[in-house]
Design a protein around this motif. Sequence first.
Motif, mmCIF file in Angstrom:
data_model
loop_
_atom_site.group_PDB
_atom_site.id
_atom_site.type_symbol
_atom_site.label_atom_id
_atom_site.label_comp_id
_atom_site.label_asym_id
_atom_site.label_seq_id
_atom_site.Cartn_x
_atom_site.Cartn_y
_atom_site.Cartn_z
ATOM 1 N N SER A 92 0.830 -1.202 0.000
ATOM 2 C CA SER A 92 0.000 0.000 0.000
ATOM 3 C C SER A 92 0.868 1.256 0.000
ATOM 4 O O SER A 92 2.094 1.194 0.000
ATOM 5 N N PHE A 93 0.193 2.382 0.041
ATOM 6 C CA PHE A 93 0.860 3.680 0.119
ATOM 7 C C PHE A 93 1.742 3.753 1.357
ATOM 8 O O PHE A 93 2.856 4.265 1.318
ATOM 9 N N THR A 94 1.263 3.219 2.472
ATOM 10 C CA THR A 94 2.021 3.234 3.716
ATOM 11 C C THR A 94 3.320 2.450 3.583
ATOM 12 O O THR A 94 4.365 2.881 4.069
ATOM 13 N N VAL A 95 3.267 1.305 2.923
ATOM 14 C CA VAL A 95 4.468 0.492 2.726
ATOM 15 C C VAL A 95 5.482 1.243 1.866
ATOM 16 O O VAL A 95 6.681 1.232 2.153
ATOM 17 N N VAL A 96 4.999 1.931 0.833
ATOM 18 C CA VAL A 96 5.889 2.725 -0.023
ATOM 19 C C VAL A 96 6.554 3.834 0.795
ATOM 20 O O VAL A 96 7.764 4.080 0.657
ATOM 21 N N ILE A 97 5.795 4.494 1.647
ATOM 22 C CA ILE A 97 6.343 5.550 2.507
ATOM 23 C C ILE A 97 7.396 4.969 3.454
ATOM 24 O O ILE A 97 8.456 5.570 3.664
ATOM 25 N N MET A 98 7.126 3.806 4.017
ATOM 26 C CA MET A 98 8.081 3.177 4.932
ATOM 27 C C MET A 98 9.381 2.804 4.218
ATOM 28 O O MET A 98 10.468 2.992 4.760
ATOM 29 N N ILE A 99 9.273 2.282 3.007
ATOM 30 C CA ILE A 99 10.468 1.929 2.228
ATOM 31 C C ILE A 99 11.272 3.185 1.908
ATOM 32 O O ILE A 99 12.493 3.218 2.079
ATOM 33 N N ALA A 100 10.590 4.225 1.458
ATOM 34 C CA ALA A 100 11.272 5.481 1.129
ATOM 35 C C ALA A 100 11.945 6.077 2.371
ATOM 36 O O ALA A 100 13.081 6.573 2.288
ATOM 37 N N ALA A 101 11.273 6.027 3.493
ATOM 38 C CA ALA A 101 11.841 6.572 4.732
ATOM 39 C C ALA A 101 13.081 5.786 5.155
ATOM 40 O O ALA A 101 14.092 6.387 5.545
ATOM 41 N N ALA A 102 13.019 4.463 5.063
ATOM 42 C CA ALA A 102 14.172 3.639 5.458
ATOM 43 C C ALA A 102 15.379 3.927 4.568
ATOM 44 O O ALA A 102 16.516 4.044 5.061
ATOM 45 N N ILE A 103 15.149 4.061 3.273
ATOM 46 C CA ILE A 103 16.250 4.368 2.357
ATOM 47 C C ILE A 103 16.787 5.768 2.617
ATOM 48 O O ILE A 103 18.006 5.992 2.636
ATOM 49 N N PHE A 104 15.898 6.735 2.839
ATOM 50 C CA PHE A 104 16.330 8.103 3.133
ATOM 51 C C PHE A 104 17.164 8.152 4.411
ATOM 52 O O PHE A 104 18.203 8.821 4.462
ATOM 53 N N LEU A 105 16.721 7.433 5.443
ATOM 54 C CA LEU A 105 17.467 7.420 6.700
ATOM 55 C C LEU A 105 18.840 6.781 6.521
ATOM 56 O O LEU A 105 19.824 7.226 7.110
ATOM 57 N N LEU A 106 18.910 5.774 5.698
ATOM 58 C CA LEU A 106 20.189 5.135 5.392
ATOM 59 C C LEU A 106 21.131 6.125 4.715
ATOM 60 O O LEU A 106 22.283 6.290 5.129
ATOM 61 N N VAL A 107 20.640 6.810 3.713
ATOM 62 C CA VAL A 107 21.464 7.750 2.943
ATOM 63 C C VAL A 107 21.889 8.941 3.791
ATOM 64 O O VAL A 107 23.064 9.352 3.764
ATOM 65 N N ILE A 108 20.985 9.504 4.547
ATOM 66 C CA ILE A 108 21.303 10.696 5.335
ATOM 67 C C ILE A 108 22.329 10.371 6.430
ATOM 68 O O ILE A 108 23.200 11.185 6.744
ATOM 69 N N GLU A 109 22.261 9.167 6.977
ATOM 70 C CA GLU A 109 23.238 8.773 7.995
ATOM 71 C C GLU A 109 24.612 8.537 7.369
ATOM 72 O O GLU A 109 25.640 8.878 7.962
ATOM 73 N N ILE A 110 24.645 7.993 6.178
ATOM 74 C CA ILE A 110 25.915 7.813 5.472
ATOM 75 C C ILE A 110 26.548 9.173 5.186
ATOM 76 O O ILE A 110 27.758 9.360 5.372
ATOM 77 N N LYS A 111 25.738 10.140 4.765
ATOM 78 C CA LYS A 111 26.261 11.492 4.509
ATOM 79 C C LYS A 111 26.794 12.126 5.789
ATOM 80 O O LYS A 111 27.832 12.794 5.778
ATOM 81 N N ARG A 112 26.090 11.922 6.898
ATOM 82 C CA ARG A 112 26.553 12.467 8.176
ATOM 83 C C ARG A 112 27.903 11.851 8.559
ATOM 84 O O ARG A 112 28.826 12.536 8.970
ATOM 85 N N TYR A 113 28.022 10.549 8.391
ATOM 86 C CA TYR A 113 29.262 9.876 8.744
ATOM 87 C C TYR A 113 30.428 10.336 7.861
ATOM 88 O O TYR A 113 31.528 10.574 8.353
ATOM 89 N N LYS A 114 30.163 10.479 6.568
ATOM 90 C CA LYS A 114 31.219 10.928 5.657
ATOM 91 C C LYS A 114 31.689 12.332 6.005
ATOM 92 O O LYS A 114 32.867 12.644 5.899
#
Length: 134
Positions: free
Chosen positions: A71-93
């Motif tokens: 559903s829409f909620t699952v898509v939002i959850m997937i997008a959020a998980a990927i965004f959190l992954l990317v933003i944390e990698i940028k913070r670490y770099k």
Amino acid sequence: MELMSDAVVTHVFAVYFFLAVMLFNLYSVSTAKEFLPLAKRLKFMTPLYHLTNAIVMYTGAIVSAYAQHFSFTVVIMIAAAIFLLVIEIKRYKKMRVIKTTDTKLQEEFMVYAKKIYTIEIAILVAVYIISKIF
């Protein structure tokens, strides 16, 4: 049906643990007086952050696949998980290249890290609210 309830419970506990890691990191950045101990602590916490995010993604995928519900909620959850992954990698770099003698970059990083962790927590809370609405 017991398998489904166990997966949901595991997913929920993983999300709570993920939030706890984020809150601990925000607390660490907010109370840090020196950069070097903070950098060591965040360097230690980064694998734990990514592990909990991976557990959240994996258990969420299991729940979604088992329920055969995309559903829409699952898509939002997937997008959020990927965004959190990317933003944390940028913070670490950004943190990793700061030298111990460069105090200006250290101060800028502390402000940046506070913003990043606040955004991460807000996204996690927003996804929770969206999942309850839809």
